[in-house]
Design a protein around this motif. Structure first.
Motif, PDB file in Angstrom:
ATOM      1  N   TYR A 100     -20.681  25.625 -41.801  1.00 50.32           N
ATOM      2  CA  TYR A 100     -20.560  27.012 -41.381  1.00 50.32           C
ATOM      3  C   TYR A 100     -20.753  27.914 -42.580  1.00 50.32           C
ATOM      4  O   TYR A 100     -20.363  27.574 -43.707  1.00 50.32           O
ATOM      5  CB  TYR A 100     -19.180  27.285 -40.775  1.00 50.32           C
ATOM      6  N   GLU A 113     -18.677  33.068 -41.300  1.00 50.56           N
ATOM      7  CA  GLU A 113     -18.201  32.471 -40.044  1.00 50.56           C
ATOM      8  C   GLU A 113     -16.777  31.948 -40.221  1.00 50.56           C
ATOM      9  O   GLU A 113     -15.922  32.150 -39.355  1.00 50.56           O
ATOM     10  CB  GLU A 113     -19.109  31.322 -39.609  1.00 50.56           C
ATOM     11  N   TYR A 160     -23.521  36.626 -36.460  1.00 50.28           N
ATOM     12  CA  TYR A 160     -23.134  35.223 -36.290  1.00 50.28           C
ATOM     13  C   TYR A 160     -22.732  34.869 -34.860  1.00 50.28           C
ATOM     14  O   TYR A 160     -22.831  33.705 -34.465  1.00 50.28           O
ATOM     15  CB  TYR A 160     -21.975  34.882 -37.238  1.00 50.28           C
TER      16      TYR A 160
END
Length: 195
Positions: free
Chosen positions: A3, A7, A46
């Protein structure tokens, strides 16, 4: 699963907000962005929506906790001790994730949740990690002679999952059931079913 740093900030911010005293049904993307220390527009780079943040945060945080839990399963402990580590983890997780499900049930349909997660490989990783931990516990039980070596491996895993489901159901029924008694029932169930 890899990630981006932002995030992870979003997941952490959402979790912090969820476990604060705020009204979870009124959590906004703006509030999540502020808590994460990033702009609202960055959040949308995101994630498509608040619902996607909820779904993916739930799975990510659970996955992280499973990794911590799996490191506690120890071949130097007894089968019973390892089962109780599993039961304690389960108990804590069921209690801890109830705000997520409360929020999901008020804002998100299960079909939408599945759509957000269907292409997320973290679910496969999570399943593999849980299978590994279950297999490790079973191996310890076989070594101690508590579990029959020649039983079908899928059956053995099914029995342990069923015992865990029994504990989770007791918690979710919200009865004033003594959790230690539930854990002892689950352990006895496993021993009898796999002897």
């Amino acid at each position: 699963m890899h990630y981006a740093e932002k995030e992870l900030l979003i997941f952490k911010a959402f979790k912090d907000i969820l476990y604060s005293d705020s009204d979870i049904t009124k959590i906004t993307v703006s509030e999540i962005a502020k808590k994460a220390g990033i702009g609202k527009g960055t959040v949308y780079e995101y994630f498509e929506s608040k619902e996607e943040i909820i779904a993916k945060s739930l799975v990510y945080n659970f996955y992280e906790e499973v990794n911590i839990f799996s490191s506690k399963i120890d071949e130097n402990l007894t089968f019973k001790e390892n089962c109780y580590i599993l039961f304690d983890f389960l108990t804590n997780r069921v209690i801890a994730i109830s705000p997520y499900f409360q929020l999901l049930s008020s804002n998100l349909k299960i079909k939408e949740l599945c759509n957000y997660l269907k292409n997320d490989s973290i679910l496969d990783n999570l399943k593999n990690d849980l299978d590994y931990v279950t297999s490790k516990i079973i191996s310890i039980g076989i070594t101690e002679g508590i579990i029959k070596k020649n039983d079908n491996k899928d059956y053995q895993k099914f029995v342990i999952r069923s015992a865990c489901s029994g504990i989770a159901n007791s918690i979710c029924e919200n009865k004033s059931t003594d959790l230690e008694i539930c854990k002892s029932y689950a352990y006895e169930f496993i021993k009898r079913a796999l002897k």
